[in-house]
Design a protein around this motif. Sequence first.
Motif, PDB file in Angstrom:
ATOM      1  N   LEU A  31       0.817  -1.207   0.000  1.00 54.56           N
ATOM      2  CA  LEU A  31       0.000   0.000   0.000  1.00 54.56           C
ATOM      3  C   LEU A  31       0.855   1.264   0.000  1.00 54.56           C
ATOM      4  CD1 LEU A  31      -2.986  -1.016   2.279  1.00 54.56           C
ATOM      5  CD2 LEU A  31      -2.830  -1.002  -0.210  1.00 54.56           C
ATOM      6  N   SER A  32       2.164   1.094  -0.063  1.00 52.04           N
ATOM      7  CA  SER A  32       3.059   2.235  -0.156  1.00 52.04           C
ATOM      8  C   SER A  32       2.892   2.921  -1.507  1.00 52.04           C
ATOM      9  CB  SER A  32       4.510   1.770  -0.002  1.00 52.04           C
ATOM     10  OG  SER A  32       5.386   2.870  -0.187  1.00 52.04           O
ATOM     11  N   ASP A 125      -7.542  -8.031  -0.995  1.00 48.92           N
ATOM     12  CA  ASP A 125      -7.802  -8.402  -2.385  1.00 48.92           C
ATOM     13  C   ASP A 125      -6.695  -9.260  -2.997  1.00 48.92           C
ATOM     14  OD1 ASP A 125      -5.861  -6.430  -2.718  1.00 48.92           O
ATOM     15  OD2 ASP A 125      -7.061  -5.191  -4.075  1.00 48.92           O
ATOM     16  N   ASN A 126      -5.674  -9.571  -2.226  1.00 49.47           N
ATOM     17  CA  ASN A 126      -4.568 -10.405  -2.709  1.00 49.47           C
ATOM     18  C   ASN A 126      -4.849 -11.876  -2.365  1.00 49.47           C
ATOM     19  OD1 ASN A 126      -2.140 -11.520  -3.480  1.00 49.47           O
ATOM     20  ND2 ASN A 126      -0.872 -10.008  -2.423  1.00 49.47           N
ATOM     21  N   GLN A 146     -10.783  -1.388   5.854  1.00 48.20           N
ATOM     22  CA  GLN A 146     -10.519  -0.035   5.362  1.00 48.20           C
ATOM     23  C   GLN A 146      -9.403   0.694   6.110  1.00 48.20           C
ATOM     24  OE1 GLN A 146     -14.100   2.237   4.715  1.00 48.20           O
ATOM     25  NE2 GLN A 146     -15.218   0.432   3.999  1.00 48.20           N
ATOM     26  N   VAL A 147      -8.314   0.007   6.412  1.00 42.98           N
ATOM     27  CA  VAL A 147      -7.207   0.653   7.126  1.00 42.98           C
ATOM     28  C   VAL A 147      -6.140   1.219   6.194  1.00 42.98           C
ATOM     29  CG1 VAL A 147      -7.532  -0.648   9.251  1.00 42.98           C
ATOM     30  CG2 VAL A 147      -5.989  -1.543   7.487  1.00 42.98           C
ATOM     31  N   ASP A 152      -7.038   5.615  -4.788  1.00 40.13           N
ATOM     32  CA  ASP A 152      -8.327   6.229  -4.455  1.00 40.13           C
ATOM     33  C   ASP A 152      -9.376   5.233  -3.954  1.00 40.13           C
ATOM     34  OD1 ASP A 152      -7.546   8.875  -4.997  1.00 40.13           O
ATOM     35  OD2 ASP A 152      -7.862   8.563  -7.143  1.00 40.13           O
ATOM     36  N   GLN A 153      -8.909   4.168  -3.302  1.00 39.06           N
ATOM     37  CA  GLN A 153      -9.821   3.180  -2.729  1.00 39.06           C
ATOM     38  C   GLN A 153      -9.329   2.795  -1.342  1.00 39.06           C
ATOM     39  OE1 GLN A 153      -9.566  -0.010  -5.611  1.00 39.06           O
ATOM     40  NE2 GLN A 153     -11.466   0.651  -6.572  1.00 39.06           N
TER      41      GLN A 153
END
Length: 164
Positions: A31-32, A125-126, A146-147, A152-153
Motif C-alpha cells: 500500500l506504499s 484483495d490479494n 478499510q485501514v 483512491d480506494q
Amino acid sequence: MSLTIRPVEPRDHAALAEIFSHYVRHTTVSLSAVEKDAAAMAAYFEGRAALGRGSFVAEEGGEVLGYATYDQFRPNDGYRHTMEHTIMLTAAAAGRGAGRALMQALEDHARAAGQHVLVGAITADNASSIAFHEAMGFEITGRMPQVGRKFDQWHDLVLMQKLL
C-alpha cells in the motif's frame, strides 16, 4: 537451471528495488506509494542485518526472482519474538517454487534466531497471497477493514500468523 536461495547481497539491491517499485506502481500488494531505489534498498536490508534479521533472495540462472525478509512486528520489547515478514516475487517467478523456498528460509532463520511467531499482513484483495500463506500453514487471525488507502480506494488488511 536450479533455484538458489541465498542471503541478500549488495549486488541485488537494484533488482530488489525494481521488484518492490513494480508493486508500488501497479498493485495493492504494497500500500506504499513511495518507490525505492538501490540506495534505499541497501539501507533497508543493512538495517535488518544489523538486528540479526534474515533477508534472502531467490535466484535462478543469475536472475533474481524475488526476496523475503522479516523484522519485529511492533516496536516495543513485548513483541521481540514476533516478526512480520515480506515476500515479493517477479511475475516470472509465480508458481515456480520460489515463494515456498523463500518462506522456508525465513522460517528456518527466524526459528534459529529464537523467534516464536511469523505474521503476514496482506491486502484482502490479494487472494493468491492469502492462499499461499494458508498452504504454508498460516492461519487468518484478523481482518482490519478499510485501514489502507491506495489508488483512491480503501483496502482491508488480513492478518495471518504461524507459530514457529
